[in-house]
Design an enzyme around this catalytic site. Sequence first.
Site, PDB file in Angstrom:
ATOM      1  N   THR A  58       0.827  -1.221   0.000  1.00 48.99           N
ATOM      2  CA  THR A  58       0.000   0.000   0.000  1.00 48.99           C
ATOM      3  C   THR A  58       0.858   1.267   0.000  1.00 48.99           C
ATOM      4  O   THR A  58       0.332   2.355  -0.173  1.00 48.99           O
ATOM      5  CB  THR A  58      -0.944   0.043   1.224  1.00 48.99           C
ATOM      6  OG1 THR A  58      -0.150   0.024   2.429  1.00 48.99           O
ATOM      7  CG2 THR A  58      -1.906  -1.130   1.230  1.00 48.99           C
ATOM      8  N   LEU A 101       5.190  -0.254  11.848  1.00 46.41           N
ATOM      9  CA  LEU A 101       4.053   0.425  11.221  1.00 46.41           C
ATOM     10  C   LEU A 101       3.431  -0.403  10.100  1.00 46.41           C
ATOM     11  O   LEU A 101       2.374  -0.039   9.577  1.00 46.41           O
ATOM     12  CB  LEU A 101       4.485   1.787  10.643  1.00 46.41           C
ATOM     13  CG  LEU A 101       4.619   2.961  11.612  1.00 46.41           C
ATOM     14  CD1 LEU A 101       5.873   2.833  12.458  1.00 46.41           C
ATOM     15  CD2 LEU A 101       4.635   4.289  10.865  1.00 46.41           C
ATOM     16  N   ARG A 156      15.900  -9.954  19.893  1.00 45.97           N
ATOM     17  CA  ARG A 156      17.281 -10.364  19.576  1.00 45.97           C
ATOM     18  C   ARG A 156      18.264  -9.233  19.808  1.00 45.97           C
ATOM     19  O   ARG A 156      19.383  -9.446  20.230  1.00 45.97           O
ATOM     20  CB  ARG A 156      17.368 -10.797  18.106  1.00 45.97           C
ATOM     21  CG  ARG A 156      17.075 -12.259  17.848  1.00 45.97           C
ATOM     22  CD  ARG A 156      17.573 -12.685  16.470  1.00 45.97           C
ATOM     23  NE  ARG A 156      17.059 -11.890  15.373  1.00 45.97           N
ATOM     24  CZ  ARG A 156      15.866 -12.060  14.795  1.00 45.97           C
ATOM     25  NH1 ARG A 156      15.048 -13.007  15.211  1.00 45.97           N
ATOM     26  NH2 ARG A 156      15.491 -11.293  13.800  1.00 45.97           N
ATOM     27  N   TYR A 205      -8.901  -5.838  10.237  1.00 43.53           N
ATOM     28  CA  TYR A 205      -7.965  -4.795  10.697  1.00 43.53           C
ATOM     29  C   TYR A 205      -8.049  -4.635  12.220  1.00 43.53           C
ATOM     30  O   TYR A 205      -7.036  -4.698  12.917  1.00 43.53           O
ATOM     31  CB  TYR A 205      -8.310  -3.488   9.992  1.00 43.53           C
ATOM     32  CG  TYR A 205      -7.417  -2.321  10.334  1.00 43.53           C
ATOM     33  CD1 TYR A 205      -6.073  -2.311   9.965  1.00 43.53           C
ATOM     34  CD2 TYR A 205      -7.928  -1.197  10.996  1.00 43.53           C
ATOM     35  CE1 TYR A 205      -5.258  -1.223  10.266  1.00 43.53           C
ATOM     36  CE2 TYR A 205      -7.123  -0.103  11.292  1.00 43.53           C
ATOM     37  CZ  TYR A 205      -5.794  -0.118  10.923  1.00 43.53           C
ATOM     38  OH  TYR A 205      -4.987   0.960  11.223  1.00 43.53           O
ATOM     39  N   THR A 216      -5.229  10.254  10.996  1.00 44.26           N
ATOM     40  CA  THR A 216      -4.139  11.193  10.702  1.00 44.26           C
ATOM     41  C   THR A 216      -4.088  11.447   9.196  1.00 44.26           C
ATOM     42  O   THR A 216      -4.370  10.549   8.403  1.00 44.26           O
ATOM     43  CB  THR A 216      -2.806  10.608  11.214  1.00 44.26           C
ATOM     44  OG1 THR A 216      -2.929  10.408  12.625  1.00 44.26           O
ATOM     45  CG2 THR A 216      -1.642  11.536  10.951  1.00 44.26           C
TER      46      THR A 216
HETATM   47  P1  NAD Z   1       0.080   3.096   4.688  1.00 40.94           P
HETATM   48  O1  NAD Z   1      -0.753   2.073   4.017  1.00 40.94           O
HETATM   49  O2  NAD Z   1       0.396   4.343   3.942  1.00 40.94           O
HETATM   50  O3  NAD Z   1       1.447   2.481   5.200  1.00 40.94           O
HETATM   51  C1  NAD Z   1       1.585   1.156   5.609  1.00 40.94           C
HETATM   52  C2  NAD Z   1       2.870   0.640   5.012  1.00 40.94           C
HETATM   53  O4  NAD Z   1       3.065  -0.728   5.433  1.00 40.94           O
HETATM   54  C3  NAD Z   1       2.843   0.617   3.479  1.00 40.94           C
HETATM   55  O5  NAD Z   1       4.001   1.219   2.973  1.00 40.94           O
HETATM   56  C4  NAD Z   1       2.784  -0.861   3.131  1.00 40.94           C
HETATM   57  O6  NAD Z   1       3.355  -1.142   1.888  1.00 40.94           O
HETATM   58  C5  NAD Z   1       3.525  -1.469   4.309  1.00 40.94           C
HETATM   59  N1  NAD Z   1       3.205  -2.883   4.530  1.00 40.94           N
HETATM   60  C6  NAD Z   1       1.982  -3.444   4.672  1.00 40.94           C
HETATM   61  N2  NAD Z   1       2.089  -4.777   4.845  1.00 40.94           N
HETATM   62  C7  NAD Z   1       3.414  -5.054   4.844  1.00 40.94           C
HETATM   63  C8  NAD Z   1       4.174  -6.243   4.986  1.00 40.94           C
HETATM   64  N3  NAD Z   1       3.581  -7.429   5.157  1.00 40.94           N
HETATM   65  N4  NAD Z   1       5.524  -6.175   4.936  1.00 40.94           N
HETATM   66  C9  NAD Z   1       6.148  -4.981   4.756  1.00 40.94           C
HETATM   67  N5  NAD Z   1       5.473  -3.805   4.612  1.00 40.94           N
HETATM   68  C10 NAD Z   1       4.134  -3.853   4.657  1.00 40.94           C
HETATM   69  O7  NAD Z   1      -0.687   3.441   6.062  1.00 40.94           O
HETATM   70  P2  NAD Z   1      -0.345   4.537   7.165  1.00 40.94           P
HETATM   71  O8  NAD Z   1      -1.505   5.436   7.263  1.00 40.94           O
HETATM   72  O9  NAD Z   1       0.989   5.120   6.919  1.00 40.94           O
HETATM   73  O10 NAD Z   1      -0.331   3.638   8.473  1.00 40.94           O
HETATM   74  C11 NAD Z   1       0.880   3.237   9.076  1.00 40.94           C
HETATM   75  C12 NAD Z   1       0.561   2.501  10.375  1.00 40.94           C
HETATM   76  O11 NAD Z   1      -0.140   3.373  11.272  1.00 40.94           O
HETATM   77  C13 NAD Z   1      -0.329   1.264  10.182  1.00 40.94           C
HETATM   78  O12 NAD Z   1       0.107   0.245  11.045  1.00 40.94           O
HETATM   79  C14 NAD Z   1      -1.696   1.756  10.613  1.00 40.94           C
HETATM   80  O13 NAD Z   1      -2.478   0.698  11.131  1.00 40.94           O
HETATM   81  C15 NAD Z   1      -1.340   2.774  11.684  1.00 40.94           C
HETATM   82  N6  NAD Z   1      -2.419   3.770  11.819  1.00 40.94           N
HETATM   83  C16 NAD Z   1      -2.555   4.773  10.893  1.00 40.94           C
HETATM   84  C17 NAD Z   1      -3.591   5.675  11.025  1.00 40.94           C
HETATM   85  C18 NAD Z   1      -3.777   6.818  10.069  1.00 40.94           C
HETATM   86  O14 NAD Z   1      -4.745   7.592  10.220  1.00 40.94           O
HETATM   87  N7  NAD Z   1      -2.936   7.028   9.083  1.00 40.94           N
HETATM   88  C19 NAD Z   1      -4.505   5.563  12.090  1.00 40.94           C
HETATM   89  C20 NAD Z   1      -4.344   4.501  12.975  1.00 40.94           C
HETATM   90  C21 NAD Z   1      -3.285   3.632  12.856  1.00 40.94           C
END
Ligand code: NAD
Length: 338
Positions: free
Chosen positions: A35, A73, A106, A145, A175
């Site tokens: 993503t 993340l 680790r 999720y 965010t």
């Molecule tokens: P995003 O989708 O832009 O970023 C997530 C990233 O994780 C992406 O670059 C994706 O390629 C990578 N990814 C997903 N599965 C993967 C895997 N198996 N191996 C390696 N990389 C993987 O989303 P975001 O908004 O930047 O969110 C980042 C984190 O913050 C997430 O864990 C999300 O749950 C958490 N979060 C975000 C928000 C928000 O409003 N943006 C709110 C609550 C929680």
Amino acid sequence: MKVVVTGGGGFLGSHLCEALLRRGDTVWCLDNFCTGEPQNVAHLRSDPRFRLVRGDVTTPFDIPGRVQAVAHLASPASPPDYHRLPLETLSVGSRGTENALRLARRHGARFVLTSTSEVYGDPETHPQPEDYWGNVNPVGPRSVYDEAKRYAEALAMAYRRSLGVDVGIVRIFNTYGPRMRPYDGRVVSTFLRQALAGEALTVFGDGSQTRSFCYVDDLVRGITAMIDHRGLGGPVNLGNPAEHTVRELADLVLRITGSRSRIETRPLPVDDPTRRRPVIVRAREQLGWIPLIPVEEGLRRTAAWFTARSRPLPEPEPHHAVRDPLTSPPDPVEARTS
Ligand code: NAD
Ligand code: UDP
């Protein structure tokens, strides 16, 4: 410090990598770009303290040398993304989180899990303090999720309690900011894209549901504070308590962009939470953190970024097929280091 940022090629992760490099840390960014976008970190590639590893955290991995912190993340985060990638979302929340925890163990590293306000589900307590246990439908479409993150929290706490890993959990509320994908389906990016293109803004339901929107720079400051606050387990809510209905957000976006777009209503998605606002007393008292950017200012900055990027507005970008974590063999991390 040497910090591993899983999901570092995503929206929040790329800003976190940038902030860590800016203060002098070395950053290893691990991402499979299911993503995220390589373009998000392209400007960091020339920094000798930055390494990009293309890889899937659901496959066990290690990082050479000593790691002081792991910020986990990696996970699809936008509802359309996790609906498109349900098994991958469960897998990254469970296996991916365990692999990241093992890495931290680790190396004796600090571990920060980016959890979510979604653990509160459709909350019966308002606003939401960290000791509220939530109201989540375990079999609804959002459960891939919500429950993955709830499991990730339980797993992280078990590593903290039984294995002594220095785990900290932040629960992030909605965010927004530059580098959101225009077609990621989240409300801020969707409304901004629609307003700037002169298309109708799609309000789901009657638009009376609320969210509390935090600007990305504020949020990243909170994550780095949590990384630095060794020993603090949390969970700690990170979000801007200024609460808006979705309809108010649509009006705000129209005003800020000067757009004459109409507002159209669409059916409300199943289990869409009715309200959400963080209690941030813990963040303030334990991390010294409060958000500083008002939503009008944050939206202006984000709109400016969308405008600069959107000449012409990009079509939805094809995301490469994601390895099926249940059937594909693991591939070694060395082969994916670039
Ligand atoms: P995003 O989708 O832009 O970023 C997530 C990233 O994780 C992406 O670059 C994706 O390629 C990578 N990814 C997903 N599965 C993967 C895997 N198996 N191996 C390696 N990389 C993987 O989303 P975001 O908004 O930047 O969110 C980042 C984190 O913050 C997430 O864990 C999300 O749950 C958490 N979060 C975000 C928000 C928000 O409003 N943006 C709110 C609550 C929680
Ligand atoms: N939403 C909307 N129109 C859109 C996209 C989202 O009205 O085009 C609504 C959605 O139903 C939800 C709110 O905006 O009530 C926030 O949605 P988002 O997907 O950004 O975040 P989440 O639901 O995960 O908080």
